[in-house]
Design a protein around this motif. Structure first.
Motif, mmCIF file in Angstrom:
data_model
loop_
_atom_site.group_PDB
_atom_site.id
_atom_site.type_symbol
_atom_site.label_atom_id
_atom_site.label_comp_id
_atom_site.label_asym_id
_atom_site.label_seq_id
_atom_site.Cartn_x
_atom_site.Cartn_y
_atom_site.Cartn_z
ATOM 1 N N PHE A 156 -1.538 2.281 1.279
ATOM 2 C CA PHE A 156 -2.574 1.758 2.170
ATOM 3 C C PHE A 156 -3.176 2.832 3.056
ATOM 4 O O PHE A 156 -2.583 3.884 3.264
ATOM 5 N N TYR A 157 -4.338 2.529 3.606
ATOM 6 C CA TYR A 157 -5.013 3.412 4.557
ATOM 7 C C TYR A 157 -4.471 3.247 5.967
ATOM 8 O O TYR A 157 -4.647 4.125 6.800
ATOM 9 N N SER A 158 -3.806 2.118 6.231
ATOM 10 C CA SER A 158 -3.254 1.893 7.570
ATOM 11 C C SER A 158 -1.942 1.114 7.477
ATOM 12 O O SER A 158 -1.695 0.391 6.520
ATOM 13 N N HIS A 159 -1.123 1.282 8.496
ATOM 14 C CA HIS A 159 0.141 0.560 8.583
ATOM 15 C C HIS A 159 -0.123 -0.950 8.665
ATOM 16 O O HIS A 159 0.581 -1.747 8.047
ATOM 17 N N PHE A 160 -1.149 -1.327 9.411
ATOM 18 C CA PHE A 160 -1.507 -2.742 9.532
ATOM 19 C C PHE A 160 -1.807 -3.339 8.160
ATOM 20 O O PHE A 160 -1.383 -4.452 7.856
ATOM 21 N N GLY A 161 -2.539 -2.601 7.321
ATOM 22 C CA GLY A 161 -2.852 -3.078 5.968
ATOM 23 C C GLY A 161 -1.596 -3.314 5.150
ATOM 24 O O GLY A 161 -1.499 -4.287 4.402
ATOM 25 N N ALA A 162 -0.617 -2.431 5.284
ATOM 26 C CA ALA A 162 0.644 -2.572 4.547
ATOM 27 C C ALA A 162 1.395 -3.830 4.985
ATOM 28 O O ALA A 162 1.882 -4.599 4.149
ATOM 29 N N ILE A 163 1.480 -4.041 6.274
ATOM 30 C CA ILE A 163 2.200 -5.210 6.795
ATOM 31 C C ILE A 163 1.497 -6.501 6.379
ATOM 32 O O ILE A 163 2.135 -7.484 5.994
ATOM 33 N N ARG A 164 0.174 -6.500 6.424
ATOM 34 C CA ARG A 164 -0.588 -7.680 6.008
ATOM 35 C C ARG A 164 -0.387 -7.971 4.522
ATOM 36 O O ARG A 164 -0.207 -9.121 4.123
ATOM 37 N N TYR A 165 -0.373 -6.940 3.698
ATOM 38 C CA TYR A 165 -0.174 -7.101 2.260
ATOM 39 C C TYR A 165 1.227 -7.627 1.962
ATOM 40 O O TYR A 165 1.415 -8.481 1.106
ATOM 41 N N GLN A 166 2.224 -7.117 2.683
ATOM 42 C CA GLN A 166 3.599 -7.599 2.521
ATOM 43 C C GLN A 166 3.657 -9.100 2.797
ATOM 44 O O GLN A 166 4.297 -9.850 2.068
ATOM 45 N N LYS A 167 2.971 -9.535 3.829
ATOM 46 C CA LYS A 167 2.941 -10.961 4.174
ATOM 47 C C LYS A 167 2.298 -11.777 3.050
ATOM 48 O O LYS A 167 2.794 -12.843 2.682
#
Length: 80
Positions: A7-18
């Motif tokens: 991902f381009y951002s940590h937030f994107g990774a956490i959202r995708y995990q969800k």
């Protein structure tokens, strides 16, 4: 099958995990393996019958399939 999404951002990774977990897939946020590049250093490793690509999730850098020989890039964001 096992996939890794970067991902381009940590937030994107956490959202995708969800999103993965909401679909019933096992998913874990973790540091990106050294031989894969990432802008934020966080990836999501998940188990699913097929690659999960949410076209509206614009934070995805790439999705790779984990194989016995390493990684096979299945999708990569365009540079444009």
């Amino acid at each position: 099958m096992t996939y890794i999404a970067t991902f381009y951002s940590h937030f994107g990774a956490i959202r995708y995990q969800k999103i993965c977990k909401e679909k019933g897939y096992s998913a874990k946020a973790m540091p990106v393996p050294r031989n894969l590049s990432s802008s934020c250093g966080t990836c999501v490793k998940y188990e699913a019958p097929e690659m999960l690509l949410d076209k509206e999730h614009d934070e995805i850098e790439q999705i790779v399939l984990c194989t016995d020989d390493g990684y096979e890039c299945l999708w990569k964001a365009s540079d444009s």
